[in-house]
Design a protein around this motif. Sequence first.
Motif, PDB file in Angstrom:
ATOM      1  N   VAL A   1       0.839  -1.196   0.000  1.00  0.00           N
ATOM      2  CA  VAL A   1       0.000   0.000   0.000  1.00  0.00           C
ATOM      3  C   VAL A   1       0.872   1.242   0.000  1.00  0.00           C
ATOM      4  O   VAL A   1       0.693   2.150  -0.810  1.00  0.00           O
ATOM      5  CB  VAL A   1      -0.943   0.012   1.215  1.00  0.00           C
ATOM      6  N   SER A   2       1.823   1.290   0.923  1.00  0.00           N
ATOM      7  CA  SER A   2       2.700   2.456   1.035  1.00  0.00           C
ATOM      8  C   SER A   2       4.000   2.061   1.718  1.00  0.00           C
ATOM      9  O   SER A   2       3.985   1.338   2.727  1.00  0.00           O
ATOM     10  CB  SER A   2       2.022   3.568   1.841  1.00  0.00           C
ATOM     11  N   GLN A   3       5.105   2.554   1.176  1.00  0.00           N
ATOM     12  CA  GLN A   3       6.409   2.339   1.795  1.00  0.00           C
ATOM     13  C   GLN A   3       6.792   3.491   2.723  1.00  0.00           C
ATOM     14  O   GLN A   3       7.903   3.530   3.236  1.00  0.00           O
ATOM     15  CB  GLN A   3       7.480   2.188   0.708  1.00  0.00           C
ATOM     16  N   ALA A   4       5.868   4.411   2.953  1.00  0.00           N
ATOM     17  CA  ALA A   4       6.184   5.603   3.742  1.00  0.00           C
ATOM     18  C   ALA A   4       6.114   5.367   5.242  1.00  0.00           C
ATOM     19  O   ALA A   4       6.463   6.256   6.018  1.00  0.00           O
ATOM     20  CB  ALA A   4       5.237   6.742   3.366  1.00  0.00           C
ATOM     21  N   GLY A   5       5.660   4.192   5.676  1.00  0.00           N
ATOM     22  CA  GLY A   5       5.576   3.891   7.091  1.00  0.00           C
ATOM     23  C   GLY A   5       5.400   2.407   7.293  1.00  0.00           C
ATOM     24  O   GLY A   5       5.222   1.655   6.322  1.00  0.00           O
ATOM     25  N   ALA A   6       5.478   1.971   8.537  1.00  0.00           N
ATOM     26  CA  ALA A   6       5.381   0.542   8.821  1.00  0.00           C
ATOM     27  C   ALA A   6       4.668   0.323  10.144  1.00  0.00           C
ATOM     28  O   ALA A   6       4.664   1.186  11.029  1.00  0.00           O
ATOM     29  CB  ALA A   6       6.776  -0.085   8.873  1.00  0.00           C
ATOM     30  N   PHE A   7       4.056  -0.856  10.274  1.00  0.00           N
ATOM     31  CA  PHE A   7       3.348  -1.242  11.489  1.00  0.00           C
ATOM     32  C   PHE A   7       4.126  -2.300  12.254  1.00  0.00           C
ATOM     33  O   PHE A   7       4.838  -3.129  11.662  1.00  0.00           O
ATOM     34  CB  PHE A   7       1.976  -1.829  11.140  1.00  0.00           C
ATOM     35  N   THR A   8       3.970  -2.287  13.569  1.00  0.00           N
ATOM     36  CA  THR A   8       4.413  -3.383  14.422  1.00  0.00           C
ATOM     37  C   THR A   8       3.328  -3.619  15.471  1.00  0.00           C
ATOM     38  O   THR A   8       2.627  -2.689  15.871  1.00  0.00           O
ATOM     39  CB  THR A   8       5.736  -3.077  15.142  1.00  0.00           C
ATOM     40  N   LEU A   9       3.194  -4.863  15.915  1.00  0.00           N
ATOM     41  CA  LEU A   9       2.208  -5.210  16.938  1.00  0.00           C
ATOM     42  C   LEU A   9       2.942  -5.559  18.215  1.00  0.00           C
ATOM     43  O   LEU A   9       3.855  -6.392  18.214  1.00  0.00           O
ATOM     44  CB  LEU A   9       1.357  -6.398  16.474  1.00  0.00           C
ATOM     45  N   GLN A  10       2.569  -4.902  19.308  1.00  0.00           N
ATOM     46  CA  GLN A  10       3.179  -5.150  20.609  1.00  0.00           C
ATOM     47  C   GLN A  10       2.096  -5.521  21.614  1.00  0.00           C
ATOM     48  O   GLN A  10       1.063  -4.846  21.697  1.00  0.00           O
ATOM     49  CB  GLN A  10       3.932  -3.907  21.099  1.00  0.00           C
ATOM     50  N   HIS A  11       2.343  -6.586  22.387  1.00  0.00           N
ATOM     51  CA  HIS A  11       1.400  -7.031  23.406  1.00  0.00           C
ATOM     52  C   HIS A  11       1.829  -6.511  24.773  1.00  0.00           C
ATOM     53  O   HIS A  11       3.010  -6.490  25.095  1.00  0.00           O
ATOM     54  CB  HIS A  11       1.327  -8.558  23.441  1.00  0.00           C
ATOM     55  N   ASP A  12       0.859  -6.087  25.563  1.00  0.00           N
ATOM     56  CA  ASP A  12       1.128  -5.593  26.905  1.00  0.00           C
ATOM     57  C   ASP A  12       0.019  -6.078  27.838  1.00  0.00           C
ATOM     58  O   ASP A  12      -0.909  -5.335  28.174  1.00  0.00           O
ATOM     59  CB  ASP A  12       1.212  -4.059  26.910  1.00  0.00           C
ATOM     60  N   GLY A  13       0.126  -7.348  28.214  1.00  0.00           N
ATOM     61  CA  GLY A  13      -0.879  -7.911  29.120  1.00  0.00           C
ATOM     62  C   GLY A  13      -2.242  -8.002  28.470  1.00  0.00           C
ATOM     63  O   GLY A  13      -2.422  -8.677  27.458  1.00  0.00           O
TER      64      GLY A  13
END
Length: 337
Positions: free
Chosen positions: A101-113
């Motif tokens: 879709v776009s190379q201008a940004g990226a996602f990451t998923l972080q779990h916190d409880g």
Amino acid sequence: MHHPAPLTVSASYALAVTRAAASGLVEDTDLALTPTRGRVGFEQLRTVWARILARSSDPYFGLHMGEHVQPTALNVLGHALLTASTLAEAADLAVRYTPLVSQAGAFTLQHDGRQASLYYRPRPVTTPMDVQQIEAVLATVVTACRWMAGRSWTPVRVSFTHAQRHDVDEYTRVLGCPVTFDAQHYAVTVQSAHLNRPLPHADRDLAELHRGHADRMMAELMPALSVREQVAAYLAHTTPALARPDDVARGLHMSTRSLRRALHDDGTTWSQLVDHASHQRALTLLRTDNRPLDQIAHDIGLSDAASLVRAFKRWQGTTPGAYRTGAHTSPTDTTGQ
């Protein structure tokens, strides 16, 4: 010296931006785009955004665009999301296939409880994204979740790093949840328990078909990279110290053990790549961001300014403050190589 290729955005997403502008919100627009092989240069789209925002009478243009975006705007990723079996699977798809879709940004998923956050990080570029572009991205995440989980689905909160600019009531209406400004990260936070609930439109066969197509498109979009290079690219788009090898391995369709073995065979380790990515991220932020060192440290994944000072002395042989003011120049600054 290696110079990265220019960032691009899918023509389908760029077209969604121009269609939103043409829906009566913007007058007298000259928003012609010139896609190349289904892609538009990020700088070209950024210019279009600037024209839209200069002429729009809607102070929430980005938010409203994200509210009304359609699956086709997200290329094959949009179709893959519609067939995902859980929101957790959808988050993995977003992390892996967002470059389509776009190379201008990226996602990451972080779990916190009990909660999990899908973080969004814009890439450092010559012409940064306008905050309304980022508001469109996070509103699109919420809209996409509603495609999958139902119109009544709402996140726990949505966070923006920029200051509040307008009445928060419209954000609350569109996003359906509390909104935080001046946050450390751009993020959509959800209940962890919601991530693994079965989705009503899951279709395993179609999901595999879409993922296979997405993998082929990614192979065409991205040059052939070693595992080391792919891990380095992932870490460059996230908070390195918070990244997990399990997430990266899953995105590369391999086990964590195989990932570590591949890195060892390539003469490096996960921790070394994380340290290098943290170093490079620190250099970039200290050159381009005037926030206090505590905030810079948090953006890298360190606990406080003192931790940043210790790490930076190890990396550069000087303090962050001295580097920022240009008092010292170190031969270990490898930014851009």
